[in-house]
Design a protein around this motif. Sequence first.
Motif, PDB file in Angstrom:
ATOM      1  N   THR A 196       0.925  -1.042  -0.073  1.00  5.53           N
ATOM      2  CA  THR A 196      -0.103   0.111  -0.179  1.00  5.53           C
ATOM      3  C   THR A 196       0.926   1.122  -0.155  1.00  5.53           C
ATOM      4  O   THR A 196       2.115   1.251   0.062  1.00  5.53           O
ATOM      5  N   THR A 241      -0.958   0.972  -5.735  1.00  4.05           N
ATOM      6  CA  THR A 241      -1.516  -0.317  -5.238  1.00  4.05           C
ATOM      7  C   THR A 241      -1.484  -1.528  -6.142  1.00  4.05           C
ATOM      8  O   THR A 241      -1.081  -2.566  -5.863  1.00  4.05           O
ATOM      9  N   PRO A 275       2.939  -2.338  -6.104  1.00  2.00           N
ATOM     10  CA  PRO A 275       3.721  -1.604  -4.749  1.00  2.00           C
ATOM     11  C   PRO A 275       4.827  -1.909  -4.489  1.00  2.00           C
ATOM     12  O   PRO A 275       5.358  -1.518  -3.666  1.00  2.00           O
TER      13      PRO A 275
END
Length: 735
Positions: free
Chosen positions: A260, A596, A599
């Motif tokens: 993330t 995302t 990542p």
Amino acid sequence: MSSKKRSKLYTATVATSVLAASALVITPAQAESISFKDVTSSNSHVEAITNLANKGLIKGFTDGTYKPGKALTRGQAAVIFAKALNLDTKNVNDPGFKDVPKTHDYYGAIAALAQANIINGYEDDTFKMNKTITRGQLAKFIAVGLDIKASNNENLPFTDVEGNAYVKALYDHDITKGTSNTKFSPNAPVTRGQAATFIYKALQTKENVDVNTFDLTIMHSNDTHGRVEMAPKRATAVKEVRAKNPNALLLDAGDVNTGTLYYNEFKGQADLAFLNYMNYDAMTFGNHEFDAGSTPVGHQALVDFIKDSNFPFVSSNVDFSKDTKFTGLFSDLISSDPANGKIYSGIVKEINGEKVGIFGLTTEETKAISSPGSIAFENYIEEAEKAVKAFEGLGVDKIIALSHLGYDDSAAVDNDLTLAQTVEGIDVIVGGHTHTQLTEPVAVTKNTKGDAKETTLIVQAYQYSDYLGTLDVSFDENGVVVAYDGELLKLADYADDVKALELLKPYKEKVDAVQNNLIDATTSEALVNPRISDEGNTSGVSVRKNETALGNLITDGMLIKAKKYTDKEVIMAFTNGGGIRAAIDQGPITVGEVITVLPFGNTIALMDVTGKELKAAFEISVGKYPEENGGFLHVAGAKVEFDSSKPAGSRVVNISYKDASGNYVNLEDSKTYTVATNAFTAKGGDGYDVLGTAYKEGRVTDLGLSDWENLAEHLTSIGSINPTTEGRIVDIATK
């Protein structure tokens, strides 16, 4: 916690605090040894006062009185109860009560009880230690601290504490009665005499528990991958478990890193803030902890993560000695006195007077699926056997393996099932890596010496902080597992911890600012990223075995970018499906969505390889089909045809690429071509040794260009995205 598996081995009634309570058994002889001149034989509290005074839990006054009718304060109650539970009042964390200075005589007891989540303060961050404790407050002290629970579902007779679980627990065990037939009076003050009887009866209740078992509660997490926003809910769940089991262990089985924006922005420090806040006891390393090894600064972020931790790391089969950044951080020993911010082969924790050993293991696949650099990975079976032997040499017979091997991952490399079946002496394996949702513990029972049998429990808590795993396990006097119970606590059902939310705020504000930026591109429909395990996926399509529109867009952008950085003809670009981690929703696309998707902080690399080497690489790509394979290659500028009916290793039928005129031309084995891929794959990641050889021979140029930034640039250049697949990767057996 449910008890659906409690009797799997044999029925045992246990509680975490048994040993603490059993140490306070009062004999009749002891009860006669102390007396107070104002506590006569006719006093209803004489037995309790005398017994507790004899054990040093309560004291009288200098004039020889006890003053049983005098009100007891919250601070005095904390001191008594901390002694009753044998809590460490020296090595404590500051609870932050602004009216309890560290110099006060009550500070250690109050801090120890707060650390064990037995007590809490008021909303204004005070404890009010001089305020009289109430009957309701003392009931909670006792029920939580001694893990006393209700014995039936009958309603209380009291109308003023309806549904109060703490009062119900004490009432069921005849520890307390009401002030009348229908009133408990929870807000009434407690006298010193009444408090003595409360506590004495509670300790007597615990004496009736089978003290020949040692009972351990383990909370566990794994593969959280930067889902920091779930941490406040996890903190609430942790506090609730500790409220029932103050000495419960809290362990993490690795892969905190990557996944993330929280990781991209803070390199693990946001995650660490919450691991420290929740007072984790130990963590092992996942493969993704080593993702940054190929960056210019190497593993500096991991080193900082370790140094800043308020807990030790365990790692038995990882050799850090060749990376100088870890010098002084790693000890290849079992430590009974581990320091925070250090790495040990294993550690010994003392819980209620019993020694528990914890050691760590990380999958040997890390060298192929991450970027560990000079960090080496040793055989897990051999190192586990060494660790068990070392623990046994220290007199430790309750042993936990904190594992990032995977529950049922490739047995040819390593997994938890093989570990449990092969290595004697491991009682519990707390696992990760395969993101397996074990809703209850898996018990592996095997013959050991002679006809003796040994049980090893395996637990794993899925992924992304969706759950907090819990395990209650009981051992006999020989350290043998005799009973267990476990479940996954669904964190979505928990409220956010208030202090954790405050801790999250500055991290979230920065992430939101980056995440919500639009990239000036819109997709007409979702750019999906399917997995076979996805709920509702009936197509059988997976990003790890099939061409996808998102994979095409990623590789198209790579090919376009690579052509700008060389005069050579770049014939194709490819990237591994395992590196594509999320979908993009329909509509305007944000920076957060793009990051995302990709990542891992990969960069684009140019490679010079032969046609034969490329064919060998694509044989690996489709070798596991129709099973999922993180190394499955998405491709741009080329077409790959294979036949899944043929044996793995001989499935590729044809590979062709577009020439300068836009015509497809077949690869020639002996000819050398320039291709683009991500640096991870170029270095041989996901088992691409054939590409790794090219890297070692100097046939790779890392362009240092961020893959997610390149994807964002490519999507922006298109503007309006209409997702499509084009038959770039085709199984002719199904045509």
